[in-house]
Design an enzyme around this catalytic site. Structure first.
Site, PDB file in Angstrom:
ATOM      1  N   HIS A 149       1.137  -1.085   0.103  1.00 27.39           N
ATOM      2  CA  HIS A 149      -0.095  -0.126  -0.080  1.00 27.39           C
ATOM      3  C   HIS A 149       0.822   0.864   0.138  1.00 27.39           C
ATOM      4  O   HIS A 149       0.650   2.595   0.208  1.00 27.39           O
ATOM      5  CB  HIS A 149      -1.082  -0.096   1.387  1.00 27.39           C
TER       6      HIS A 149
HETATM    7  S1  FES Z   1       2.077  -0.566   3.134  1.00 26.14           S
HETATM    8 FE1  FES Z   1      -0.159  -2.080   3.708  1.00 26.14          FE
HETATM    9  S2  FES Z   1       1.271  -3.687   4.691  1.00 26.14           S
HETATM   10 FE2  FES Z   1       3.009  -2.760   4.456  1.00 26.14          FE
END
Ligand code: FES
Length: 184
Positions: A149
């Site tokens: 993410h």
């Molecule tokens: S940014 Fe979501 S698990 Fe690492």
């Protein structure tokens, strides 16, 4: 009692021979002599946790050159061991003054400035961030990048951008001597 296994793979980057490797070092330290005595008192619902609590991983750091990182397994989790460059150390110190999400100085996160040891699990949802292998993206702050993410960690493993709420955790560890560190 400790066993250490090292698996080294050679790669080439930028004309120089560099090592990309996975160092798996596992060591289970148990108190076999007293296990029989304490076993009846161990919570029968969760014996595995008790065994895990005794687990340590011993790492031979003598072959990890400046600028290299290795990943070891400790209690089933990846642990990053990075031999930081002077530039990375200085950047981490400079970033102490940055607007940190999870405020911690670099000095609070290392025992020896050149060795950064972290649990390699993103504090957002648990992916393993990139940045251990040569050529891996290291994100905008030169440490690790979690592509799940988009979390960016700096050269001290502190979260600097993205959804992760906390810095990469520092596991308990101790230097046994100049060439060995025990994690756990
Ligand atoms: S940014 Fe979501 S698990 Fe690492």
């Amino acid at each position: 009692m400790a066993d250490t296994a090292t698996n080294v793979e050679n790669k080439t980057e930028g004309g120089e021979s560099r090592r990309d490797f996975l160092l798996l070092a596992t060591s289970v330290v148990g108190a076999a002599g007293v296990a029989g005595a304490i076993w009846p008192f161990v919570d029968s619902m969760n014996p595995a946790a008790d065994v895990l609590a005794l687990s340590t991983t011993e790492v031979d750091i003598s072959q990890i050159e400046e600028g290299q990182s290795v990943t070891v397994v400790w209690r089933g989790k990846p642990v990053f061991v990075r031999h930081r460059t002077q530039e990375e150390i200085e950047q981490a110190a400079t970033d102490d003054a940055a607007a940190l999400v999870d405020v911690q100085t670099d000095a609070d996160r290392v025992q020896k400035a050149e060795w950064l040891i972290l649990v390699g699990v993103c504090t957002h949802l648990g992916c393993v961030p990139l940045g251990q292998k040569p050529g891996d993206p290291r994100g905008e702050f030169g440490g690790w990048f979690c592509p799940c993410h988009g979390s960016h960690y700096d050269t001290s493993g502190r979260i600097r951008k993205g959804p992760a709420p906390k810095n990469l955790a520092v596991p308990p560890y101790a230097f046994l001597d100049d060439e060995h560190v025990k994690i756990g």
